[in-house]
Design a protein around this motif. Sequence first.
Motif, mmCIF file in Angstrom:
data_model
loop_
_atom_site.group_PDB
_atom_site.id
_atom_site.type_symbol
_atom_site.label_atom_id
_atom_site.label_comp_id
_atom_site.label_asym_id
_atom_site.label_seq_id
_atom_site.Cartn_x
_atom_site.Cartn_y
_atom_site.Cartn_z
ATOM 1 N N SER A 10 0.805 -1.216 0.000
ATOM 2 C CA SER A 10 0.000 0.000 0.000
ATOM 3 C C SER A 10 0.839 1.267 0.000
ATOM 4 O O SER A 10 0.329 2.337 -0.271
ATOM 5 N N HIS A 11 2.129 1.168 0.280
ATOM 6 C CA HIS A 11 3.017 2.312 0.333
ATOM 7 C C HIS A 11 3.167 2.988 -1.039
ATOM 8 O O HIS A 11 3.479 4.161 -1.121
ATOM 9 N N TRP A 12 2.949 2.264 -2.093
ATOM 10 C CA TRP A 12 3.217 2.748 -3.443
ATOM 11 C C TRP A 12 1.922 2.994 -4.212
ATOM 12 O O TRP A 12 1.221 2.053 -4.559
ATOM 13 N N PRO A 13 1.612 4.248 -4.559
ATOM 14 C CA PRO A 13 0.415 4.518 -5.367
ATOM 15 C C PRO A 13 0.478 3.900 -6.773
ATOM 16 O O PRO A 13 -0.541 3.545 -7.335
ATOM 17 N N TYR A 14 1.697 3.781 -7.333
ATOM 18 C CA TYR A 14 1.859 3.161 -8.650
ATOM 19 C C TYR A 14 2.743 1.929 -8.513
ATOM 20 O O TYR A 14 3.708 1.930 -7.754
ATOM 21 N N ASP A 15 2.418 0.903 -9.271
ATOM 22 C CA ASP A 15 3.296 -0.257 -9.327
ATOM 23 C C ASP A 15 4.566 0.090 -10.095
ATOM 24 O O ASP A 15 5.656 -0.300 -9.698
ATOM 25 N N ALA A 16 4.407 0.815 -11.207
ATOM 26 C CA ALA A 16 5.565 1.097 -12.053
ATOM 27 C C ALA A 16 5.440 2.448 -12.747
ATOM 28 O O ALA A 16 4.342 2.894 -13.085
ATOM 29 N N PHE A 17 6.592 3.063 -12.953
ATOM 30 C CA PHE A 17 6.714 4.292 -13.737
ATOM 31 C C PHE A 17 7.412 3.908 -15.025
ATOM 32 O O PHE A 17 8.442 3.231 -15.007
ATOM 33 N N LEU A 18 6.855 4.311 -16.143
ATOM 34 C CA LEU A 18 7.392 3.958 -17.450
ATOM 35 C C LEU A 18 8.063 5.175 -18.065
ATOM 36 O O LEU A 18 7.419 6.190 -18.335
ATOM 37 N N SER A 19 9.391 5.115 -18.224
ATOM 38 C CA SER A 19 10.170 6.206 -18.806
ATOM 39 C C SER A 19 10.595 5.804 -20.214
ATOM 40 O O SER A 19 11.233 4.769 -20.408
ATOM 41 N N PHE A 20 10.260 6.630 -21.200
ATOM 42 C CA PHE A 20 10.570 6.313 -22.594
ATOM 43 C C PHE A 20 10.549 7.581 -23.433
ATOM 44 O O PHE A 20 9.912 8.557 -23.081
ATOM 45 N N ARG A 21 11.272 7.554 -24.533
ATOM 46 C CA ARG A 21 11.253 8.665 -25.490
ATOM 47 C C ARG A 21 10.114 8.381 -26.451
ATOM 48 O O ARG A 21 10.192 7.467 -27.271
ATOM 49 N N GLY A 22 9.064 9.148 -26.330
ATOM 50 C CA GLY A 22 7.844 8.909 -27.085
ATOM 51 C C GLY A 22 8.020 8.845 -28.583
ATOM 52 O O GLY A 22 7.459 7.974 -29.247
ATOM 53 N N ALA A 23 8.822 9.752 -29.123
ATOM 54 C CA ALA A 23 8.996 9.791 -30.577
ATOM 55 C C ALA A 23 9.586 8.492 -31.111
ATOM 56 O O ALA A 23 9.305 8.085 -32.234
ATOM 57 N N ASP A 24 10.392 7.822 -30.302
ATOM 58 C CA ASP A 24 11.056 6.590 -30.740
ATOM 59 C C ASP A 24 10.183 5.348 -30.564
ATOM 60 O O ASP A 24 10.284 4.407 -31.344
ATOM 61 N N THR A 25 9.360 5.331 -29.525
ATOM 62 C CA THR A 25 8.747 4.058 -29.135
ATOM 63 C C THR A 25 7.256 4.091 -28.830
ATOM 64 O O THR A 25 6.651 3.045 -28.655
ATOM 65 N N ARG A 26 6.663 5.278 -28.718
ATOM 66 C CA ARG A 26 5.277 5.395 -28.231
ATOM 67 C C ARG A 26 4.280 4.541 -29.011
ATOM 68 O O ARG A 26 3.443 3.871 -28.443
ATOM 69 N N LYS A 27 4.346 4.571 -30.329
ATOM 70 C CA LYS A 27 3.327 3.894 -31.138
ATOM 71 C C LYS A 27 3.686 2.454 -31.465
ATOM 72 O O LYS A 27 2.914 1.754 -32.093
ATOM 73 N N SER A 28 4.843 2.013 -31.034
ATOM 74 C CA SER A 28 5.221 0.626 -31.313
ATOM 75 C C SER A 28 5.356 -0.135 -29.997
ATOM 76 O O SER A 28 4.372 -0.588 -29.431
ATOM 77 N N PHE A 29 6.535 -0.230 -29.500
ATOM 78 C CA PHE A 29 6.820 -1.058 -28.337
ATOM 79 C C PHE A 29 6.062 -0.623 -27.082
ATOM 80 O O PHE A 29 5.493 -1.449 -26.370
ATOM 81 N N ILE A 30 6.047 0.660 -26.777
ATOM 82 C CA ILE A 30 5.451 1.143 -25.525
ATOM 83 C C ILE A 30 3.966 0.822 -25.448
ATOM 84 O O ILE A 30 3.471 0.389 -24.408
ATOM 85 N N SER A 31 3.237 1.013 -26.531
ATOM 86 C CA SER A 31 1.801 0.735 -26.483
ATOM 87 C C SER A 31 1.539 -0.741 -26.188
ATOM 88 O O SER A 31 0.625 -1.081 -25.433
ATOM 89 N N HIS A 32 2.366 -1.624 -26.736
ATOM 90 C CA HIS A 32 2.214 -3.061 -26.486
ATOM 91 C C HIS A 32 2.629 -3.425 -25.055
ATOM 92 O O HIS A 32 1.955 -4.212 -24.389
ATOM 93 N N LEU A 33 3.741 -2.847 -24.598
ATOM 94 C CA LEU A 33 4.204 -3.115 -23.232
ATOM 95 C C LEU A 33 3.172 -2.628 -22.220
ATOM 96 O O LEU A 33 2.826 -3.348 -21.279
#
Length: 172
Positions: A10-33
């Motif tokens: 309960s200490h953590w409001p988020y399980d994970a923070f996702l850091s990525f360069r959107g222009a490189d990966t947003r519409k491919s890998f990141i959306s699937h991950l």
Amino acid sequence: MASSSIQNVSHWPYDAFLSFRGADTRKSFISHLYAALNGKGIYLFKDDKELERGASISPGLLKAIEDSRISIIVFSQNYASSTWYLDELVKIVQCKNKNDHQQMVFPVFYDVEPTVVRKQMGSFREAFSKHEEAFKENLEKVKNWRDALKEVANISGWELKEYSFNQHPVVS
């Protein structure tokens, strides 16, 4: 049920923070991950906004990093060209190294070798040449970015190539 151990903390409001360069990966890998992790019940913070040139990292984003148990950093060819993502990375490393926080960090090397990130070669070298010129009055900031990249690139992570991802999408 795989994510229940993460969600029970309960200490953590988020399980994970996702850091990525959107222009490189947003519409491919990141959306699937994102879809695969979200489908497993993992509550992710993902900043979907396009970043304005010269904009400072927002206090809300810094808080989201602090409020996440895990940070997943997706390094791509142009990750280091953005001072925003480098500032984000420094904050992630600070949270990782904080005694009372101990955030876990998982690097993903998407179409870039860990050695390129660690030694700041290729596109990373080019980006840092520009940063050193732009921040010649504040080279300590550039040093912090370099140190954060080296530290995270020394963590065992996953290497993914664009062609292999297209042939074998993320399995949920």
